[in-house]
Design a protein around this motif. Sequence first.
Motif, short mmCIF file in Angstrom:
data_model
loop_
_atom_site.label_atom_id
_atom_site.label_comp_id
_atom_site.label_asym_id
_atom_site.label_seq_id
_atom_site.Cartn_x
_atom_site.Cartn_y
_atom_site.Cartn_z
N ASP A 140 36.90 24.39 38.06
CA ASP A 140 38.43 24.46 38.32
C ASP A 140 38.79 25.52 39.27
O ASP A 140 38.23 26.46 38.99
N LEU A 141 39.52 25.02 40.33
CA LEU A 141 40.07 26.02 41.04
C LEU A 141 41.60 25.98 41.23
O LEU A 141 42.22 25.06 41.20
N THR A 142 42.19 27.14 41.60
CA THR A 142 43.53 27.22 42.18
C THR A 142 43.42 27.59 43.62
O THR A 142 42.93 28.49 44.04
N LEU A 143 44.12 26.69 44.37
CA LEU A 143 43.96 26.94 45.72
C LEU A 143 45.38 27.23 46.39
O LEU A 143 46.42 26.58 45.95
N THR A 144 45.43 28.22 47.16
CA THR A 144 47.03 28.62 47.90
C THR A 144 46.80 28.73 49.25
O THR A 144 45.84 29.46 49.92
N ILE A 145 47.89 28.43 50.13
CA ILE A 145 48.03 28.60 51.52
C ILE A 145 49.23 29.44 51.57
O ILE A 145 50.20 28.75 50.78
N ALA A 146 49.36 30.52 52.02
CA ALA A 146 50.45 31.25 52.29
C ALA A 146 50.55 31.75 53.71
O ALA A 146 49.52 31.99 54.43
N ALA A 147 51.64 31.48 54.16
CA ALA A 147 52.00 32.31 55.65
C ALA A 147 51.69 33.65 55.67
O ALA A 147 52.25 34.31 54.83
N LYS A 148 50.96 34.03 56.60
CA LYS A 148 50.58 35.31 56.75
C LYS A 148 51.96 36.39 56.86
O LYS A 148 51.72 37.40 56.21
N ASP A 149 52.96 35.82 57.67
CA ASP A 149 53.94 36.78 57.84
C ASP A 149 55.03 36.58 56.58
O ASP A 149 55.99 37.06 56.56
N ARG A 150 54.79 35.90 55.65
CA ARG A 150 55.36 35.55 54.24
C ARG A 150 56.74 34.86 54.73
O ARG A 150 57.87 35.01 53.91
N ALA A 151 56.96 34.21 55.74
CA ALA A 151 57.94 33.67 56.36
C ALA A 151 58.58 32.40 55.38
O ALA A 151 59.61 31.86 55.26
N GLY A 180 44.15 31.30 53.41
CA GLY A 180 43.81 30.49 52.37
C GLY A 180 43.08 30.98 51.30
O GLY A 180 42.50 31.83 51.45
N THR A 181 43.28 31.01 50.01
CA THR A 181 42.71 31.57 48.87
C THR A 181 42.25 30.67 47.91
O THR A 181 42.86 29.60 47.47
N ALA A 182 41.20 30.69 47.17
CA ALA A 182 40.58 30.03 45.99
C ALA A 182 40.17 30.86 44.83
O ALA A 182 39.42 31.96 45.03
N HIS A 183 40.58 30.62 43.81
CA HIS A 183 40.20 31.25 42.57
C HIS A 183 40.04 30.40 41.67
O HIS A 183 40.52 29.30 41.25
N GLY A 184 38.90 30.79 40.65
CA GLY A 184 38.55 29.81 39.46
C GLY A 184 37.10 29.78 39.37
O GLY A 184 36.47 30.90 39.59
N THR A 185 36.41 28.76 39.13
CA THR A 185 35.00 28.36 38.83
C THR A 185 34.62 27.32 39.64
O THR A 185 35.21 26.29 39.93
N TRP A 186 33.34 27.36 40.11
CA TRP A 186 32.69 26.29 40.89
C TRP A 186 31.38 26.21 40.19
O TRP A 186 30.23 27.15 40.08
N GLN A 187 31.08 25.06 39.56
CA GLN A 187 29.90 24.72 38.74
C GLN A 187 29.57 25.83 37.74
O GLN A 187 28.33 26.34 37.67
N GLY A 188 30.53 26.41 37.24
CA GLY A 188 30.34 27.45 36.38
C GLY A 188 30.32 28.92 36.90
O GLY A 188 30.27 29.88 36.11
N ARG A 189 30.34 28.89 38.11
CA ARG A 189 30.16 30.37 38.78
C ARG A 189 31.74 30.82 39.08
O ARG A 189 32.45 30.08 39.78
N PRO A 190 31.78 32.02 39.20
CA PRO A 190 33.28 32.34 39.14
C PRO A 190 33.41 32.41 40.90
O PRO A 190 32.60 33.06 41.66
N VAL A 191 34.74 32.01 41.44
CA VAL A 191 35.15 31.92 42.80
C VAL A 191 36.36 32.89 42.94
O VAL A 191 37.20 32.76 42.41
#
Length: 131
Positions: free
Chosen positions: A33-44, A98-109
């Motif tokens: 289970d992952l939460t993926l985010t794409i954000a503009a570096k300049d936050r525009a 790009g960021t990813a947080h959560g778990t991949w096959q039970g391991r923290p990401v």
Amino acid sequence: MAATRFIRGLLLAATAVLVLTPATAGAAAAQSDLTLTIAAKDRAELPRTVSLRCEPVGGSHPNAAAACDSLTTAGGDFEQLGQAHTGQCTMELKPVVGTAHGTWQGRPVHFEKEFGNQCVAASAAGAVFDF
């Protein structure tokens, strides 16, 4: 004598089932289970966030099956995703993170990487950041 061999065979089979069941149950629990985010570096622009679930495939990611396939091929190693850059993108410099947080096959990401633009992120990460 034949009955004794039959009973021993049944006991051996039952023992094998009991020994193998916990390992199988643990493997099934290794969902990703992952939460993926794409954000503009300049936050525009506002960041875009999706959820991705693998085994079984699901979440709000628009191409969850391809994203899960990319991660499976990379062994869940987000750093390996960058090795798959196959698309043709413009040279426009509009960095995204790009960021990813959560778990991949039970391991923290916990992953974060800067890409030159959204096209590069989508291409290099094998559909994981293509949303």
